[in-house]
Design an enzyme around this catalytic site. Structure first.
Site, PDB file in Angstrom:
ATOM      1  CG  ASP A   1      11.527  31.810  16.104  1.00 44.07           C
ATOM      2  OD1 ASP A   1      10.996  32.909  16.293  1.00 44.07           O
ATOM      3  OD2 ASP A   1      11.702  31.318  14.975  1.00 44.07           O
TER       4      ASP A   1
ATOM      5  CD  GLU B   1       6.661  33.430  17.705  1.00 44.89           C
ATOM      6  OE1 GLU B   1       7.340  32.547  17.180  1.00 44.89           O
ATOM      7  OE2 GLU B   1       6.213  34.388  17.068  1.00 44.89           O
TER       8      GLU B   1
HETATM    9  C1  QV4 Z   1       9.929  36.379   1.638  1.00 46.44           C
HETATM   10  C2  QV4 Z   1       8.462  36.279   1.265  1.00 46.44           C
HETATM   11  C3  QV4 Z   1       8.006  34.840   1.404  1.00 46.44           C
HETATM   12  C4  QV4 Z   1       8.857  33.969   0.498  1.00 46.44           C
HETATM   13  C5  QV4 Z   1      10.324  34.099   0.923  1.00 46.44           C
HETATM   14  C6  QV4 Z   1      11.217  33.296  -0.006  1.00 46.44           C
HETATM   15  O1  QV4 Z   1       7.702  37.098   2.186  1.00 46.44           O
HETATM   16  O2  QV4 Z   1       6.630  34.739   1.011  1.00 46.44           O
HETATM   17  O3  QV4 Z   1       8.454  32.615   0.628  1.00 46.44           O
HETATM   18  O4  QV4 Z   1      10.749  35.483   0.875  1.00 46.44           O
HETATM   19  O5  QV4 Z   1      12.484  33.187   0.594  1.00 46.44           O
HETATM   20  C7  QV4 Z   1      12.101  37.669   6.285  1.00 46.44           C
HETATM   21  C8  QV4 Z   1      11.347  38.650   5.379  1.00 46.44           C
HETATM   22  C9  QV4 Z   1      10.296  37.881   4.577  1.00 46.44           C
HETATM   23  C10 QV4 Z   1      11.006  36.799   3.735  1.00 46.44           C
HETATM   24  C11 QV4 Z   1      11.746  35.871   4.711  1.00 46.44           C
HETATM   25  C12 QV4 Z   1      12.513  34.779   3.985  1.00 46.44           C
HETATM   26  O6  QV4 Z   1      10.676  39.612   6.225  1.00 46.44           O
HETATM   27  O7  QV4 Z   1       9.633  38.802   3.679  1.00 46.44           O
HETATM   28  O8  QV4 Z   1      10.030  36.034   3.033  1.00 46.44           O
HETATM   29  O9  QV4 Z   1      12.688  36.635   5.497  1.00 46.44           O
HETATM   30  O10 QV4 Z   1      13.459  35.347   3.117  1.00 46.44           O
HETATM   31  C13 QV4 Z   1      11.393  37.237  11.482  1.00 46.44           C
HETATM   32  C14 QV4 Z   1      10.671  38.374  10.750  1.00 46.44           C
HETATM   33  C15 QV4 Z   1      10.265  37.933   9.331  1.00 46.44           C
HETATM   34  C16 QV4 Z   1      11.514  37.452   8.610  1.00 46.44           C
HETATM   35  C17 QV4 Z   1      12.047  36.226   9.389  1.00 46.44           C
HETATM   36  C18 QV4 Z   1      13.228  35.563   8.706  1.00 46.44           C
HETATM   37  O11 QV4 Z   1       9.495  38.714  11.482  1.00 46.44           O
HETATM   38  O12 QV4 Z   1       9.738  39.049   8.639  1.00 46.44           O
HETATM   39  O13 QV4 Z   1      11.185  37.075   7.250  1.00 46.44           O
HETATM   40  O14 QV4 Z   1      12.457  36.682  10.683  1.00 46.44           O
HETATM   41  O15 QV4 Z   1      14.256  36.492   8.491  1.00 46.44           O
HETATM   42  C19 QV4 Z   1       3.991  33.667  12.077  1.00 46.44           C
HETATM   43  C20 QV4 Z   1       4.661  32.581  12.948  1.00 46.44           C
HETATM   44  C21 QV4 Z   1       5.497  33.183  14.057  1.00 46.44           C
HETATM   45  C22 QV4 Z   1       6.493  34.186  13.475  1.00 46.44           C
HETATM   46  C23 QV4 Z   1       5.708  35.267  12.686  1.00 46.44           C
HETATM   47  C24 QV4 Z   1       6.659  36.289  12.057  1.00 46.44           C
HETATM   48  O16 QV4 Z   1       3.667  31.715  13.526  1.00 46.44           O
HETATM   49  O17 QV4 Z   1       6.206  32.139  14.740  1.00 46.44           O
HETATM   50  O18 QV4 Z   1       4.954  34.643  11.662  1.00 46.44           O
HETATM   51  N1  QV4 Z   1       7.319  34.792  14.541  1.00 46.44           N
HETATM   52  C25 QV4 Z   1       8.652  34.255  14.785  1.00 46.44           C
HETATM   53  C26 QV4 Z   1       9.599  35.345  15.274  1.00 46.44           C
HETATM   54  C27 QV4 Z   1       9.912  36.293  14.104  1.00 46.44           C
HETATM   55  C28 QV4 Z   1      10.686  35.547  13.027  1.00 46.44           C
HETATM   56  C29 QV4 Z   1      10.246  34.158  12.851  1.00 46.44           C
HETATM   57  C30 QV4 Z   1       9.282  33.582  13.629  1.00 46.44           C
HETATM   58  C31 QV4 Z   1      11.017  33.338  11.883  1.00 46.44           C
HETATM   59  O19 QV4 Z   1       8.997  36.061  16.313  1.00 46.44           O
HETATM   60  O20 QV4 Z   1      10.671  37.419  14.544  1.00 46.44           O
HETATM   61  O21 QV4 Z   1      10.455  36.214  11.757  1.00 46.44           O
HETATM   62  O22 QV4 Z   1      12.115  32.815  12.624  1.00 46.44           O
HETATM   63  O23 QV4 Z   1       2.990  34.301  12.809  1.00 46.44           O
END
Ligand code: QV4
Ligand code: CA
Length: 465
Positions: free
Chosen positions: A205, A241
């Protein structure tokens, strides 16, 4: 014969650099399915009931690490991507053993860039918050990148700044200092336990947010696969990824030598979403600017972009448009480019995430991919009607136009009567769906109404009566 030290080092580097691209698939199997959010017991049952018998090569399972529990009316899937520690691998034993027994590999979604968010939520085994204290690993304050991050907020704001992307928090998630040897010494431990239990590799990831050198140090600590299930010296399959659509300093190319990389350009420009003249699809693949075939892990949609969380936005085909999605996934599985991953989703109410997991789709196209594996690709198209052959082993025809397709095409296949594997099956010496008669010269007549629910058709060597 005196083997110089240099030779040994070169062999070691070569072996490390090339072998992690091999998905280690068995018995002529070629496709992976992402059983997103499926429970382990349900995966085990699905391996034995459906995936093994229908020629699927492997399953990508959801992250199994301990994670925070998001308080509120429902448990969002993404809480798994906020680790609070390693997982309980014991629950996995049975699934890994029984899926391997029917020829289906297990690939684990490894979240190693970060721990949980600085927001709220109590961990499954330890709380998160800003205390940065994870006793079950153990990680504590100095195991994170906060002192390296140059962004005022501590979060990634500017993807044009490579240091920020690597050293700051991705959506607020505590960023692990993988540049420190004792931190990256703790990451492979859990992955090696899974390797010893028989997993075939990892989806890693958020690789864009980790330095290739740090990942190389982590992968270099991974053991070879379990010889009870895989050949001696087999390296774990690594697919990383990295969302690279161009325009950022960090590119997927930086990760090619470590393992395969997710090719997000593929899903976005899926032939059935962008109504570009079909002629552009003659050279679908590397000459479209996709990464080299041997580096690519391809898919039509994933857990992020089907929800607008990751790259692609509106130009992604998802199961919400089942007709287009089936054609796009069918095209992907019939085409030779990349290692293919089919997304098995669940329907959810767009207001909140819950819902039953739906049945797997496209089992016949997985069989098609197995049957035509290694065959050359030749194609035909006119407007949005596209067809292509795979040597003399398979042929597929799509009608994505607003009028009927009514064509005689050269399939390149031996004469005979074939069952269409989209409208039905072959069984008891007959076809349950459409039949296609291929003449001795390989030509066959195809009719596909644009009003068909699934306006495409596929035949292969094993669907011949
Ligand atoms: C929120 C605010 C942030 C703030 C934070 C403070 O948006 O601005 O700083 O609170 O704590 C969830 C919520 C998100 C929240 C975050 C932290 O949706 O709003 O931030 O938690 O509390 C998955 C979901 C995300 C989720 C995350 C962690 O898609 O929505 O965030 O899990 O639970 C980039 C990267 C790529 C990434 C992509 C999503 O380059 O690598 O963004 N994709 C991978 C996975 C994805 C996963 C993650 C990474 C994180 O495919 O499924 O994100 O492990 O493009
Ligand atoms: Ca990072």
């Amino acid at each position: 014969m005196k083997i110089t030290l240099i030779t040994l080092i070169l062999v070691a580097v070569f072996r490390l650099s090339v072998a992690q691209h091999d998905p280690q698939l068995k018995h002529g199997r070629t496709a992976i399915v992402h059983l997103f959010e499926w429970r382990w017991a349900d995966i085990t049952a699905e391996c034995e009931r459906f995936l093994g018998p229908n020629g699927y090569g492997g399953v990508q399972i959801s992250p199994l690490n301990e994670h925070i529990i998001i308080k509120g009316p429902w448990r969002p899937w993404w809480q798994r991507y906020q680790p609070t520690g390693p997982g309980n691998e014991n629950e996995l034993c049975d699934m890994i053993r029984r899926c391997n027994n029917v020829g289906v590999n297990i690939y684990v979604d490894a979240v190693i860039n970060h721990m949980c968010g600085t927001g709220g939520g109590e961990g499954t085994h330890s709380s998160c918050g800003n205390r940065k204290y994870f006793p079950s690993v153990p990680f504590n304050g100095w195991d994170f990148n906060d002192n390296k991050c140059r962004a005022g907020s501590g979060n990634i704001k500017n993807y044009g700044d490579a240091n920020q992307v690597r050293d700051c928090r991705l959506v607020g998630l505590l960023d692990l200092a993988l540049g420190k040897d004792d931190v990256r010494g703790k990451v492979p431990g859990f992955m090696n336990k899974l390797i010893d239990m028989g997993v075939a590799g990892f989806r890693v990831d958020a690789c864009k947010h980790m330095c290739p050198a740090d990942l190389q140090a982590v992968y270099g600590r991974l053991r070879n696969l379990n010889t009870k299930r895989f050949p001696g010296g087999a390296r774990p399959f690594i697919f990383q990824e990295v969302i690279d659509l161009g325009g950022e300093p960090i590119t997927s190319r930086e990760y090619f030598h470590l393992g395969r990389v997710t090719e997000f350009k593929y899903g976005i420009s899926s032939p059935f979403m962008t109504n570009r003249p079909c002629l552009l699809f003659w050279n679908w693949g590397e000459r479209w600017g996709f990464m080299p075939n041997g580096n690519a892990l391809v898919f039509v949609d994933n857990q992020d972009n089907q929800r607008g969380h990751g790259a692609g936005g509106a130009s992604i085909v998802t199961f919400w448009d089942a007709r287009l999605h089936k054609m796009a996934v069918g095209y992907m599985l019939a085409h030779p480019y990349g290692v293919t991953r089919v997304m098995s989703s669940f329907r959810w109410d767009r207001r909140f995430e819950n819902g039953k997991v739906s049945e797997l789709e496209m089992m016949n196209m997985v069989k098609f991919r197995n049957v035509v594996n290694g065959q050359p690709h030749s194609n035909w198209c006119e407007n949005n009607q596209v067809a292509f052959g795979r040597g003399n082993r398979g042929f597929i025809v799509f009608n994505n136009d607003d009028w009927n397709l009514d064509m005689t095409l050269n399939t390149g296949m031996p004469g005979g009567t074939y069952c269409d594997m989209i409208s039905g099956q072959k069984g008891n010496g007959r076809c349950t769906g459409k039949q296609i008669h291929v003449a001795g010269d390989g030509r066959a007549h195809f009719k596909i109404s644009n009003r068909d629910e699934d306006p495409f058709l596929a035949i292969h060597a094993e669907s011949k009566l």
